[in-house]
Enzyme design. Structure first.
Site, short mmCIF file in Angstrom:
data_model
loop_
_atom_site.label_atom_id
_atom_site.label_comp_id
_atom_site.label_asym_id
_atom_site.label_seq_id
_atom_site.Cartn_x
_atom_site.Cartn_y
_atom_site.Cartn_z
N HIS A 1 2.87 -3.48 6.71
CA HIS A 1 1.86 -2.46 6.48
C HIS A 1 1.86 -1.47 7.64
O HIS A 1 2.61 -1.62 8.60
CB HIS A 1 0.47 -3.12 6.42
N ARG B 1 -3.24 4.70 -2.17
CA ARG B 1 -3.07 3.36 -1.59
C ARG B 1 -2.82 2.29 -2.64
O ARG B 1 -2.02 1.37 -2.45
CB ARG B 1 -4.37 3.03 -0.81
N GLU C 1 1.23 -4.70 11.04
CA GLU C 1 0.71 -3.35 10.93
C GLU C 1 1.55 -2.53 11.90
O GLU C 1 1.40 -2.64 13.11
CB GLU C 1 -0.77 -3.29 11.35
N HIS D 1 0.85 -1.19 0.00
CA HIS D 1 0.00 0.00 0.00
C HIS D 1 0.88 1.23 0.00
O HIS D 1 1.71 1.43 0.90
CB HIS D 1 -0.93 -0.01 1.21
N GLU E 1 1.71 3.88 3.02
CA GLU E 1 2.23 3.38 4.30
C GLU E 1 3.76 3.45 4.28
O GLU E 1 4.45 2.44 4.21
CB GLU E 1 1.70 1.95 4.52
ZN LIG Z 1 -1.58 -1.80 4.14
#
Ligand SMILES: [Zn+2]
Ligand SMILES: *[C@@H]1O[C@H](CO)[C@@H](O)[C@H](O)[C@H]1NC(C)=O
Ligand SMILES: *[C@@H]1O[C@H](CO)[C@@H](O)[C@H](O)[C@H]1NC(C)=O
Ligand SMILES: *[C@@H]1O[C@H](CO)[C@@H](O)[C@H](O)[C@H]1NC(C)=O
Ligand SMILES: *[C@@H]1O[C@H](CO)[C@@H](O)[C@H](O)[C@H]1NC(C)=O
Length: 432
Positions: free
Chosen positions: A319, A249, A393, A191, A194
């Protein structure tokens, strides 16, 4: 406030008066006055109102990534353009839905983050600064440089070309000590917005090359394993997030019927493709694409992983943001066959991470810890025989969101490094 106290049933009508966000095209100051707000819906009614409003307004959801993931009791962060906030915020007040403002002026926050970048980045590659965010050109230049200067431990190759024709570069790290070695795959920047992801992949490579000399654990890792590191998976999107839209994104592929660009590269994999938690609409941020592996970036990586599925024992994808360590499944609520080995690896990894600066990560199956999403790379890797598949994340939990300041790159990467080392060393042991 003439509307105060009206029954909730009338609210959907009023929704029609809300002004949709004007399309924002790349110009300086495009985020002036934009806000990021946080809402935690407390009832079914609030959930429905928010879903409807956000669907209609096409606001930019930061967390979760799509309106149908909005559920009671869960944090919802959303970027609201200035025009929209003039009608949306009073509307939420009328509906008695509490919100807080996380970022009051996004343009100021962006400028705060990237103020003197060009000045700081003009350094020679031998003193590359790992505590700033780097453009795609800088990252690729750095990769070519390492391939030249560290040929004992680094071998760079390309998996093919992106939609816009950029090379999909991967660094293979490790001592060529024996013909067959197990391997770990790491990718960052699926993405585009990020940015802490690519910063971490670069940090990992730096640490591996430096610590190989002095740290027995790192030496063991690079002797017994190969690491395939792809610092920027979605090269076109990442580039676009630097030049046009900081909050882009998706990939940048064109659609035959719609003017919207791009596919969510983490919904485009052939695993329960375009089922729950993905969108068929090309203008949505979670658009799954016209067919699985439609994106050349996804197709190239899937091809490589398929070819090396026997060798690759762990798939790690980076991410942001949420501070979570996730493992399969994403697409359903079910327990994976290797649950106890994977779960203990995750448990140890988040503890190791926390030992650095006390930052806590939640961990668990992605479906129940984050939300259900289909067509993800992690589920695909697991389904294709890679026994340890994780998605990180990274920081934070919304205070800065995607605009994590450069001063937090070092602590974020230092702690994440401990988690990755812990998972990797776990691989070298037997797990029953
Ligand atoms: Zn992501
Ligand atoms: C600006 O960045 C610094 C860290 O680099 C941070 O501490 C501060 O809160 C930021 N201010 C805004 C308004 O984002
Ligand atoms: C990396 O360096 C090797 C030589 O050491 C070279 O053969 C290879 O083509 C380089 N990789 C890329 C993608 O340029
Ligand atoms: C992994 O982390 C756990 C929890 O902090 C720790 O007990 C264990 O020693 C670590 N393992 C390695 C190999 O670093
Ligand atoms: C479970 O893990 C073992 C090795 O740890 C592996 O051989 C096996 O294929 C894995 N099974 C699944 C379903 O991932």
């Amino acid at each position: 406030m003439p509307l105060r106290g009206r029954p909730a049933a009338l609210l959907p009508l009023c929704l029609l008066c809300l002004q949709a966000a004007l399309p924002l095209r790349g110009h300086r100051g495009r985020y002036a006055g934009d806000k990021v707000i946080r809402v935690v819906p407390e009832s079914k009614r609030e959930t429905q109102i928010l879903r409807a409003a956000f669907n209609r307004l096409k606001v930019d959801l930061w967390q979760p990534s799509s309106p149908f993931h909005i559920v009671e009791g869960t944090v919802t962060d959303v970027r609201v353009p200035q025009n929209t906030s003039r009608s949306l915020l009073p509307y939420l007040q009328q509906a008695d839905i509490a919100y807080t403002i996380l970022i009051s002026d996004l343009q100021k926050a962006i400028e705060n983050q990237t103020g003197s970048r060009t000045y700081r980045n003009r350094r020679s590659l031998s003193e590359y600064n790992y505590e700033v965010y780097h453009s795609l050109e800088e990252i690729q230049g750095w990769m070519y440089h390492l391939n030249k200067t560290h040929s004992d431990l680094v071998h760079m190759f390309s998996l093919g070309k992106s939609y816009e024709g950029r090379p999909l570069l991967v660094l293979k790290l490790g001592k060529r000590s024996r013909p067959y070695k197990k391997a770990v795959w790491m990718d960052c920047g699926i993405h585009a917005r990020e940015w802490i992801g690519p910063a971490f992949c670069q940090w990992f490579v730096k640490e591996a090359l430096q610590m190989y000399q002095t740290d027995p654990a790192m030496r063991k890792m690079l002797t017994q394993l190969y690491f395939y590191v792809m610092p920027v998976f979605n090269v076109d999107g990442y580039h676009f997030s630097w030049t046009n839209d900081r909050f882009w994104r998706k990939t940048r592929s064109k659609n035959a019927r719609f003017r919207c660009h791009g596919v969510d590269a983490n919904r485009n994999w052939k695993v329960k493709w375009c089922d729950e938690g993905a969108s068929f609409h090309p203008c949505d941020d979670t658009y799954c694409g016209p067919f699985p592996e439609s994106e050349p970036e996804v197709k190239a990586v899937a091809h490589f992983l398929r070819k090396h599925r026997k060798q690759i024992k762990a798939y790690l994808s980076f991410h942001a943001y949420a501070q979570m360590l996730l493992y399969p499944y994403s697409y359903k609520y079910a327990t994976i066959p290797n649950f106890s080995c994977v779960e203990s690896a995750a448990y140890n990894a988040v503890n190791a991470l926390q030992s650095a600066h006390g930052v806590r990560y939640r961990y668990g199956p992605a479906s129940s810890t984050l939300y259900v999403s289909s067509g993800s790379s992690m589920d695909w890797a697991y389904k294709n025989g890679i026994p340890y598949a994780f998605a990180f994340e990274l920081r934070d939990t919304g205070h800065f969101g995607f605009l994590l300041p450069e001063t937090l790159i070092k602590p974020t990467c230092t702690e994440t490094m401990l988690a990755v080392k812990n998972i990797t060393l776990h691989l070298l042991k037997k797990c029953h």
